[in-house]
Design a protein around this motif. Structure first.
Motif, mmCIF file in Angstrom:
data_model
loop_
_atom_site.group_PDB
_atom_site.id
_atom_site.type_symbol
_atom_site.label_atom_id
_atom_site.label_comp_id
_atom_site.label_asym_id
_atom_site.label_seq_id
_atom_site.Cartn_x
_atom_site.Cartn_y
_atom_site.Cartn_z
ATOM 1 N N MET A 1 28.299 -5.821 75.652
ATOM 2 C CA MET A 1 29.501 -5.107 75.087
ATOM 3 C C MET A 1 30.715 -5.526 75.011
ATOM 4 S SD MET A 1 30.896 -1.281 76.692
ATOM 5 C CE MET A 1 31.401 -2.134 78.405
ATOM 6 N N TYR A 5 33.018 -5.949 71.794
ATOM 7 C CA TYR A 5 34.548 -5.577 71.695
ATOM 8 C C TYR A 5 35.362 -6.646 71.454
ATOM 9 C CZ TYR A 5 39.156 -3.705 73.191
ATOM 10 O OH TYR A 5 40.361 -3.005 73.326
ATOM 11 N N LEU A 35 24.422 8.706 74.532
ATOM 12 C CA LEU A 35 23.370 8.132 73.622
ATOM 13 C C LEU A 35 22.339 9.440 73.269
ATOM 14 C CD1 LEU A 35 22.550 5.843 71.629
ATOM 15 C CD2 LEU A 35 20.977 5.299 73.734
ATOM 16 N N LEU A 43 25.752 8.905 69.008
ATOM 17 C CA LEU A 43 26.607 9.361 70.192
ATOM 18 C C LEU A 43 27.017 10.823 70.095
ATOM 19 C CD1 LEU A 43 29.438 6.650 70.565
ATOM 20 C CD2 LEU A 43 27.185 6.779 71.817
ATOM 21 N N GLN A 112 33.662 -1.128 71.647
ATOM 22 C CA GLN A 112 32.909 -1.566 72.657
ATOM 23 C C GLN A 112 31.432 -1.615 72.432
ATOM 24 O OE1 GLN A 112 34.248 0.150 76.488
ATOM 25 N NE2 GLN A 112 36.282 -0.092 75.995
ATOM 26 N N LEU A 113 30.808 -0.464 71.729
ATOM 27 C CA LEU A 113 29.421 -0.517 71.783
ATOM 28 C C LEU A 113 28.685 -1.012 70.303
ATOM 29 C CD1 LEU A 113 29.353 3.349 73.027
ATOM 30 C CD2 LEU A 113 28.964 1.438 74.396
ATOM 31 N N LEU A 114 29.570 -0.906 69.185
ATOM 32 C CA LEU A 114 28.893 -1.221 68.129
ATOM 33 C C LEU A 114 29.659 -2.403 67.136
ATOM 34 C CD1 LEU A 114 27.988 2.423 66.968
ATOM 35 C CD2 LEU A 114 26.258 0.670 67.969
#
Length: 431
Positions: A1, A5, A35, A43, A112-114
């Motif tokens: 993560m 980011y 999720l 999300l 942060q996630l993708l």
């Protein structure tokens, strides 16, 4: 993560350092995201899905197809998971994609996630928080989930987006082909032909101060003083909206003009007794018997609504501005009469003090207080309950005020919605 980011934030820091600085201050941990798996994944935030969980690409393509074909510039409100950005950027005709952030903490979480650097790096993309502009930009697509999840800082733009999205639906009632509209216009045709064009009032009060009196809860606090002011020899002109007429008369206050536009207004709202010295300004479609009973002079006009397109060809009359509420033509009348200053009373666009209107029971003039699910900021910066259509009326008034910088607009209460473009009249407004 952390690596994701870092890659995303490196692009942001290079291209939009001010946006990156603001995003760095956002609390991504405050977003209650989970999720959600399907054929693909997405999300969900507070029970609201950001995208489809089955075919995000197909959903994004459907959204893109709703925009004008081959538009060189597109405004996207909301950041989502990046799907719509990628679909739009696949078009060779797109020259500029302006992305407006509606929820900073949510976007910070997605970063942060993708991986998002592909569309963030595209030279056609510009990125900013939505609240950096005071008005929405066209053509646009607003991601539905983020119209609900918009943060407080971007709420004013969110309200404008929601209002714009609802325009076509709201206008269905005013179709000239609606048999009910045809009947309403026909039953009032004789009065429309005989009553005076509202244009006869234009320019008759140059430089005069005009009070425009609406029916919001804050009107109650001003009634005693309005009574004494109305008895003065030299006073402002009083224009009231139709639903304020009965509460004013019960307090002994006689307005100079009453403005009415809604076909649902009846003699209950506009009793004709003792109206010889009061002018009535109306738009067609109203009940002819109620209008006929009015003892004072009557003036009639149109709005730009297509419902009047055919009849105006045979019976021309001047226009008044209508933005969904009777307060808009009441204010526009004052401006066209020549007012240098418009002072607003009861123009709350909200339910301060847990009340809906002055002089009427909860629910008499519309939905009851207990179903209010929306909010606006009041004159002290606090949230106050309102309903969706009130927010739209507020927006249209703010747009109208912005178009008339030569007129001073004053408000008389901090309890209702803050109206951009107005100042608080220190002689009438409590701290």
């Amino acid at each position: 993560m952390d690596e994701i980011y870092q890659r995303n934030s490196a692009v942001l820091a290079q291209r939009w350092p001010a946006v990156m600085q603001r995003l760095s201050a956002e609390d991504a941990t405050s977003v209650p995201a989970q999720l959600l798996e399907g054929k693909s994944s997405t999300l969900t935030v507070a029970g609201i899905q950001l995208t489809s969980r089955h075919d995000r690409l197909a959903e994004a393509q459907t959204q893109a197809d709703s925009l004008p074909a081959d538009s060189p510039v597109v405004h996207l409100y909301g950041t989502g998971l990046g799907d719509l950005q990628r679909v739009l950027l696949a078009s060779a005709s797109l020259q500029q994609l302006q992305v407006h952030i509606l929820n900073g903490a949510l976007f910070a979480l997605v970063l942060q996630l993708l991986e998002q650097q592909d569309w963030l790096s595209d030279p056609r993309v510009s990125l900013a928080y939505a609240d950096e502009r005071t008005e929405i930009q066209l053509p646009f697509f607003a991601l539905p989930a983020e119209l609900v999840l918009a943060d407080d800082a971007n709420a004013r733009i969110r309200d404008r987006l929601v209002s714009e999205v609802h325009v076509d639906f709201n206008n269905q009632e005013f179709s000239p082909d609606n048999p009910e509209n045809v009947q309403r216009l026909e039953q009032g045709r004789a009065l429309l032909q005989s009553d005076t064009d509202v244009a006869a009032l234009f320019g008759t009060q140059p430089g005069r101060e005009i009070f425009v009196i609406a029916t919001g809860p804050s009107l109650q606090q001003h009634l005693p003083r309005l009574l004494s002011t109305g008895e003065q020899a030299h006073r402002p002109l009083f224009i009231c909206v139709d639903t304020a007429y009965v509460p004013l008369r019960k307090q002994g206050i006689k307005p100079d003009l009453v403005v009415s536009i809604d076909h649902r207004i009846t003699s209950r709202h506009l009793p004709s007794d003792d109206t010889r010295d009061i002018a009535l300004v109306y738009l067609p479609r109203q009940d002819a018997a109620m209008l006929q009973a009015w003892q004072g002079p009557r003036y009639v006009g149109y709005s730009t609504s297509p419902v009047y397109a055919r009849i105006r060809q045979h019976i021309p009359r001047a226009n008044l501005h209508v933005g969904g509420s009777v307060i808009h033509p009441a204010i526009d009348l004052g401006v066209k009469m020549g007012a240098s200053r418009i002072t607003l009373f009861g123009a709350d666009f909200a339910f301060p003090g847990g009340k809906t209107h002055t002089g009427w029971q909860d629910g008499d003039l519309g939905p009851q207080m207990n179903i209010a699910r929306h909010w606006v900021r009041d004159g002290r910066g606090n949230k106050v309950k309102t309903q969706l259509n009130f927010r739209s009326y507020l927006i249209e008034l703010e747009r109208y005020i912005a178009l008339h910088p030569d007129v001073q607009f004053l408000n008389t209460s901090r309890d209702g919605a803050l109206i951009d473009g107005t100042a608080f009249d220190p002689d009438w407004t409590a701290p």
